[in-house]
Enzyme design. Sequence first.
Site, PDB file in Angstrom:
ATOM      1  N   THR A   8    -101.029  27.306  13.613  1.00 20.58           N
ATOM      2  CA  THR A   8    -101.102  27.480  12.161  1.00 20.58           C
ATOM      3  C   THR A   8     -99.742  27.156  11.554  1.00 20.58           C
ATOM      4  O   THR A   8     -98.707  27.289  12.200  1.00 20.58           O
ATOM      5  CB  THR A   8    -101.522  28.911  11.782  1.00 20.58           C
ATOM      6  OG1 THR A   8    -100.548  29.846  12.256  1.00 20.58           O
ATOM      7  CG2 THR A   8    -102.884  29.249  12.379  1.00 20.58           C
TER       8      THR A   8
ATOM      9  N   SER B 113     -95.128  21.253   9.262  1.00 19.62           N
ATOM     10  CA  SER B 113     -93.682  21.017   9.193  1.00 19.62           C
ATOM     11  C   SER B 113     -92.951  22.049  10.053  1.00 19.62           C
ATOM     12  O   SER B 113     -93.556  22.982  10.588  1.00 19.62           O
ATOM     13  CB  SER B 113     -93.172  21.100   7.752  1.00 19.62           C
ATOM     14  OG  SER B 113     -93.289  22.423   7.240  1.00 19.62           O
ATOM     15  N   GLY B 114     -91.659  21.882  10.165  1.00 16.79           N
ATOM     16  CA  GLY B 114     -90.800  22.871  10.807  1.00 16.79           C
ATOM     17  C   GLY B 114     -91.176  23.198  12.233  1.00 16.79           C
ATOM     18  O   GLY B 114     -91.493  22.327  13.049  1.00 16.79           O
TER      19      GLY B 114
ATOM     20  N   GLY C 127     -93.769  24.762  13.438  1.00 13.71           N
ATOM     21  CA  GLY C 127     -95.154  24.486  13.790  1.00 13.71           C
ATOM     22  C   GLY C 127     -95.356  23.042  14.185  1.00 13.71           C
ATOM     23  O   GLY C 127     -96.002  22.740  15.202  1.00 13.71           O
TER      24      GLY C 127
ATOM     25  N   TYR D 176     -89.815  41.323   3.964  1.00 13.27           N
ATOM     26  CA  TYR D 176     -89.914  40.281   4.986  1.00 13.27           C
ATOM     27  C   TYR D 176     -89.771  40.870   6.389  1.00 13.27           C
ATOM     28  O   TYR D 176     -90.590  40.610   7.274  1.00 13.27           O
ATOM     29  CB  TYR D 176     -88.836  39.225   4.748  1.00 13.27           C
ATOM     30  CG  TYR D 176     -88.733  38.185   5.837  1.00 13.27           C
ATOM     31  CD1 TYR D 176     -89.661  37.151   5.917  1.00 13.27           C
ATOM     32  CD2 TYR D 176     -87.706  38.225   6.776  1.00 13.27           C
ATOM     33  CE1 TYR D 176     -89.570  36.189   6.917  1.00 13.27           C
ATOM     34  CE2 TYR D 176     -87.611  37.275   7.777  1.00 13.27           C
ATOM     35  CZ  TYR D 176     -88.540  36.255   7.839  1.00 13.27           C
ATOM     36  OH  TYR D 176     -88.448  35.308   8.838  1.00 13.27           O
TER      37      TYR D 176
END
Length: 256
Positions: A16, A20-21, A23, A156
Site C-alpha cells: 500500500t 512513491s517513496g 513503497g 503522529y
Amino acid sequence: MPDNGSRFDCKIALITGGSSGMGLATARRLLDEGAQVVITGRDRARLDAAVKELDGGDRVLAVAGDAAKIEDLDALVAAVEQRFGRLDVVFANAGIGAFQAFTDVTETEYHRVLDINFKSVFFTIQKALPLLTDNSAIVINASFALHRGSPGAALYSATKAAVHNLARTLAAELAPRGIRVNSVSPGYTSTPAFHAEASPEIQAAAAASTLAARVGSAEEVAGAVAFLASAEAAYINAQDLLIDGGMTTATPTHQV
C-alpha cells in the site's frame, strides 16, 4: 543492490502507498527478486507513473484507492483475488506525516491522521488475511518516532506506536498459521514527501543527527522490508527494526 538470487520467485506481494517513496522502492526491490507485486495509491496519475517506472509488465498490478476506506479495500482484495488468487507478502506502508502542537490538534485532524496511519493498516491486513497463505509475512511501516518523544509529534507518534503494537499483537494471533508480523521504523528518509515538507535547514539537521551523517534512502528501507518478508527471516517475529542510522540509540561525536 546485493545479489539475493530469487528470494521472491512465485510470490505475490501487496504494497500500500506504493506509488512513491518507500513503497515504490520496496515494489522495485521485490520485483527485482522475482515477485509479482500489487501497488496501491490514491492518485491514479502517480500510480500510472509508478507502473511505468517499475516496467514490470504483467507482473505489476496497480489498484487505485484509499487504504482508509473500507469499500476501496474490498475492491483491492477482489482485484488481487481475481488476478493472483492469493498473497504471500503484505507491506502495509500507506501513511502520512502530521506535525503540530498538541493544543492545535482538532478533532477533524485527529480523525484524518488516525484514518490514514492506523485504520488503513488495521483494515488492510484484516481484509487481506483471507488471501494470505500460511507461512507468509506481513511488514508494517512504523517510525522511529514511536521510540522517543518529540514536541509537535503527539498525534503522529501515537499512530505509529499503535501500528507497532498491532504488529506484535497480530504476530501472536497469527502464529498458528505461521504468518510472521514485524514492523520497520525508518528514521529520516530521502523521499519526495520528506523533501517537500522539510526545509533545507531541517534536512541538514536530520542528517547531522545520525551516526552516518546523512538521511537514509528509500532503497535502504526496501532492503530491510525485503529481508523481513523473506525466508531468511523465518525466525524473526513480533520485532521492530530501526532503520535510522543510529539516530535513536546513539549520539554522534560532534553532538557530545
